[in-house]
Design an enzyme around this catalytic site. Sequence first.
Site, PDB file in Angstrom:
ATOM      1  CD  GLU A  53      17.906  -8.859  -6.180  1.00 19.43           C
ATOM      2  OE1 GLU A  53      17.240  -8.475  -7.167  1.00 19.43           O
ATOM      3  OE2 GLU A  53      17.595  -8.602  -5.007  1.00 19.43           O
ATOM      4  N   GLY A 108      11.822  -8.290 -18.152  1.00 25.69           N
ATOM      5  CA  GLY A 108      11.075  -7.052 -17.940  1.00 25.69           C
ATOM      6  C   GLY A 108       9.652  -7.237 -17.466  1.00 25.69           C
ATOM      7  N   GLY A 161      10.341 -18.352  -0.477  1.00 26.48           N
ATOM      8  CA  GLY A 161      11.476 -18.296   0.431  1.00 26.48           C
ATOM      9  C   GLY A 161      12.261 -17.004   0.293  1.00 26.48           C
ATOM     10  CE  LYS A 200      10.260 -12.846   0.866  1.00 26.39           C
ATOM     11  NZ  LYS A 200      11.010 -13.345  -0.313  1.00 26.39           N
TER      12      LYS A 200
END
Length: 239
Positions: A12, A202, A110, A37
């Site tokens: 995150e 944002g 990653g 990915k």
Amino acid sequence: MSVLVITGTGTEVGKTAVTAAMAAVAAAEGRRVAVLKPAQTGLLPGEPGDIDEVVRLAGPVTARELRRYPEPLAPATAARRCGMPTVHPKDVAAEIVELEENHDLVLVEGAGGLLVRFDDEGSTIADVAWAVNAPVLVVAHAGLGTLNMTALTAEALLRRGLEAVGVVVGRWPEDPDLATLCNLVDLPEAAGGPLLGALPAGAPLLSREDFLPVAKRSLSPWFGGCFDPENFTGQYATH
């Protein structure tokens, strides 16, 4: 560079948004971009993942996901719990080599931090970077604690003989506190490389059309943007 591995100091921190920003800027320059990915966790088949978010923000770039596991865990743990095959660095490396043949830039995102395990042998995204001799960009969060996590990531890269190109703040807050402002100055030393961007928190909520100019403002000229760390830091000099 034709291949860049993007890792984070943890989960995150804005890796996907930074990956999307780099892809968007490169594609706008007319470069053929692929985003890979290796392992996506915490999603069921058919649910939109990080790759889908990159395409939504960056446009029609080539996007590939090698493995997907339903539980939001480290890839090795998630694979073991659901009985699915793990992803090995040699498989990721082979995919990168194939993508590199027909693209100008391959971005490899990653899962979590640098040493999150892909399999029970302890393979990580660092091993992928080593296998294809690719430089690594570190994405860090802005607030308290980031210097330690960034320094640990940089040390791990150094010990493995990997090239760290610098650090990007993945979620720069609209109203930064004192620790965040001080971190802006200290992050390059912790990372062992320059501050190469700061993406507003944002930014991922924007439309594709609005995202591109923000991406350009938020990334270094190394990546096709116009981010100037001295000017950016200078905005907060009176705090």
